[in-house]
Design an enzyme around this catalytic site. Sequence first.
Site, PDB file in Angstrom:
ATOM      1  N   HIS A 175      -2.317   6.779   3.383  1.00 56.41           N
ATOM      2  CA  HIS A 175      -2.788   6.460   4.778  1.00 56.41           C
ATOM      3  C   HIS A 175      -1.884   5.580   5.625  1.00 56.41           C
ATOM      4  O   HIS A 175      -0.812   4.980   4.833  1.00 56.41           O
ATOM      5  CB  HIS A 175      -4.087   5.731   4.728  1.00 56.41           C
ATOM      6  CG  HIS A 175      -4.104   4.350   4.318  1.00 56.41           C
ATOM      7  ND1 HIS A 175      -3.668   3.178   4.777  1.00 56.41           N
ATOM      8  CD2 HIS A 175      -4.445   3.693   3.137  1.00 56.41           C
ATOM      9  CE1 HIS A 175      -3.884   2.225   4.324  1.00 56.41           C
ATOM     10  NE2 HIS A 175      -4.289   2.334   2.985  1.00 56.41           N
ATOM     11  N   CYS A 176      -2.069   5.397   6.780  1.00 55.56           N
ATOM     12  CA  CYS A 176      -1.124   4.754   7.838  1.00 55.56           C
ATOM     13  C   CYS A 176      -2.023   3.680   8.360  1.00 55.56           C
ATOM     14  O   CYS A 176      -2.936   3.066   7.758  1.00 55.56           O
ATOM     15  CB  CYS A 176      -0.237   5.427   8.577  1.00 55.56           C
ATOM     16  SG  CYS A 176      -0.730   6.977   9.426  1.00 55.56           S
ATOM     17  N   SER A 177      -2.155   3.927   9.663  1.00 56.40           N
ATOM     18  CA  SER A 177      -3.164   3.276  10.543  1.00 56.40           C
ATOM     19  C   SER A 177      -4.376   4.278  10.674  1.00 56.40           C
ATOM     20  O   SER A 177      -5.546   3.947  10.161  1.00 56.40           O
ATOM     21  CB  SER A 177      -2.697   2.873  11.641  1.00 56.40           C
ATOM     22  OG  SER A 177      -1.672   1.758  11.579  1.00 56.40           O
ATOM     23  N   THR A 207       0.896   9.765   7.900  1.00 61.37           N
ATOM     24  CA  THR A 207       0.140  10.273   7.137  1.00 61.37           C
ATOM     25  C   THR A 207       0.277  11.667   6.761  1.00 61.37           C
ATOM     26  O   THR A 207       0.460  12.425   5.704  1.00 61.37           O
ATOM     27  CB  THR A 207      -1.313  10.036   7.054  1.00 61.37           C
ATOM     28  OG1 THR A 207      -1.452   8.653   7.103  1.00 61.37           O
ATOM     29  CG2 THR A 207      -2.394  10.738   6.041  1.00 61.37           C
ATOM     30  N   ARG A 257       2.888   2.068   6.129  1.00 67.02           N
ATOM     31  CA  ARG A 257       3.237   1.131   7.260  1.00 67.02           C
ATOM     32  C   ARG A 257       4.136  -0.033   6.427  1.00 67.02           C
ATOM     33  O   ARG A 257       3.968  -0.290   5.465  1.00 67.02           O
ATOM     34  CB  ARG A 257       2.148   0.261   7.834  1.00 67.02           C
ATOM     35  CG  ARG A 257       1.310   1.411   8.515  1.00 67.02           C
ATOM     36  CD  ARG A 257       0.032   0.641   9.052  1.00 67.02           C
ATOM     37  NE  ARG A 257      -0.818   0.428   7.957  1.00 67.02           N
ATOM     38  CZ  ARG A 257      -1.940  -0.205   7.933  1.00 67.02           C
ATOM     39  NH1 ARG A 257      -2.534  -0.256   9.242  1.00 67.02           N
ATOM     40  NH2 ARG A 257      -2.520  -0.288   6.869  1.00 67.02           N
TER      41      ARG A 257
END
Length: 731
Positions: free
Chosen positions: A338-340, A346, A242
């Site tokens: 990872h993202c959220s 991802t 992000r």
Amino acid sequence: MDYLSDNSDLYPEAGASYITSSIFHPLADVYDSIKAWTCKLGRVEKLYAFTYQPQSPEKEIKGWDLYDAKREWERLGISEKDSDKGWRISKVNTDYRFSPTYPALLAVPSAISDNTLNYAGRYRSRTRLPVLTYLHPVNNCSITRSSQPLVGVRGNRSIQDEKLLLAIFSTSHSTPPQFSSSSRPRSRQSPQSSSSGSPTRDIPSDLPDPEALEDQMISRASSEDGPKVYGAQQHNLIVDARPTVNALAMQAVGLGSENMDNYRFATKAYLGIDNIHVMRDSLNKVIDALRDSDVTSIPPNREALAKSGWLKHIANVLDGASLIARQVALQHSHVLIHCSDGWDRTSQLSALSQLCLDPYYRTLEGFIVLVEKDWLSFGHMFNHRSGFLSSEKWFAIENERVGGNDNHTQRTSLGTSSSGAGHALENAFLSAKGFFNKDNNSRESFVESDGELQPYDQSPSSNLSKKPANTSKTSNKDSSTSEKTPHPPTKVKETSPIFHQFLDATYQLQHQHPHRFEFNERFLRRLLYHLYSCQYGTFLYNNERERVENHVRERTRSVWDYFLSRREMFINPEWDGGDVDDNVRGKERLVLPRDGECRWWSEVFGRADAEMNPKSSATVLSGSQTGTHARNGDGRKAAEHAQGVPSSVLTGVETADQAMGAVPPVKSTTGPLGGFFSNVNGKPDDGKGGMGAQLTAGIKGLGIGNGGAKGPDRRAKSPGRLEREMEVEMQ
């Protein structure tokens, strides 16, 4: 989509003229039938896949058996009986109660017990804790994936999560270091390096400059004792996909990003990859740019195409995947992505980096396994992102808009143009745009919406207590009841072309390395078409658990049946056979995207290549630049000037001791966001004022808006705008 090229016979002149005729009753029947089969289904089980019956030879193919998780782990050297490589297969999620959106089998470090996994999972959004997705066959370095940690405004930490990550990053060591919550990390030297002067691996001579800068930036941030030789040290990496401000905004609602004081054995890199809403808006602009060329003889508006930012987003995703692949293959390092929630960006980064690293995934069967593993098993929300269950209100709005009735007063106004096939093409594109239209007014909602804020900042016990009941032993009565319960329609803000972007990025790699892929461009195009055709059950539902519960294997056909029964149509005649020799140029195991060479995937939009990628331009990334840089052959500079494409997707690097780029300071422990705001004006925040005002002050402290961040949007963000970004940044 693909139907515009391979299936142009579906839109004959006579048929288009009939549809746009003034005969009311047939049109009303057609309208009602289409609406009934697209917007009034109520349940996924009413889609075409549940009634489709294939013919031979497709009927004899068993595409559902092509992917087997145990078989793929064994290919990577991991089995239930052998833990020599430091990994084991955990069955903690075989009933999907532990993590409902994760696969049943999880590969985790051998040193980590299931009890530790239970506690570590509570610290990650939706219990998507770090687990293995790829193990490099040469250096045993790993790619793992997860969701964001539940750091929150209190700066929460999890000793079990830290222990799990340390174990992951130590699996390539002969003797893993002992965990200590306060100790400094051991040496970062890889197994291939030594202090006695053994040869180190050099940077490839053709490595693009931005990539070398990324590696140098990570190396500098990771260095503890002065400069070291490139390639000699491990720089184990946590990749947060992000933009920094988005990760910070999530901290205000109980989520966030790792506090590197607690992960001193790793380096964290922030990537500036935008969220699903930005990607949906970008595709909207592409379709708008192509709209006029459907009904006139003028070529596509290449300036509007450039302003859509679509190629910028594809380039960013490829750049991020390249960074990960280089860390694993060249730096002999482990990477956590990872993202959220870990199922959109991802999945893109994980799958593309493996495509760069492993020639098996560049074969037809290998690519199928990759899609099954990193997209389907790991829970990309295909139902939501693809909009299979559309809203009736959405359908009516789109129909009236396509028909040119801006006042929405006549339901039967389907257009008055007599341009026949041209009008049919326009309607096809506008209908496709409906999948990604952000302006829909529908207010229908459904549970587990990634676009809505959830109460994540909760105690571990409450987090665990909200796990679903045992889903693998659901009774026939319960299953029957669930099938009869209508599913809420998909909200437009949940749709996004995430898998489309993955296929587009794969196309870029395929075009740049035409001899390294067994499958051809048509395979990717047809796969995108069948994502939306709902003819096969492969992409229905949102995760492995839902497909198991609804018996998709038994009730539908696999999309791979279609491709394997027509294999010769999708094979690349230029494929080199997959031979690997790292000592021969062009035969290396690792392939990387070439910087500045993103181009329009013209075929997927039903356009000739010359229309969207004119040869007169020196750069295919821009498609319309003929300025100084283009004339001089500097394609990347011309592209950056045209689209605001940053020289690198890497926006910040952070360790426990230092930070570079757009990285938020988090050293203080007072105020609603720890020390983030305490450094803005020299004193701790007193908690007063709206969240938007606090975020604005914090962002000024980062330098975003005055050259501190990369990318085309350098405007200072208003409190209202920041609040909106915070509300939507959940994927």
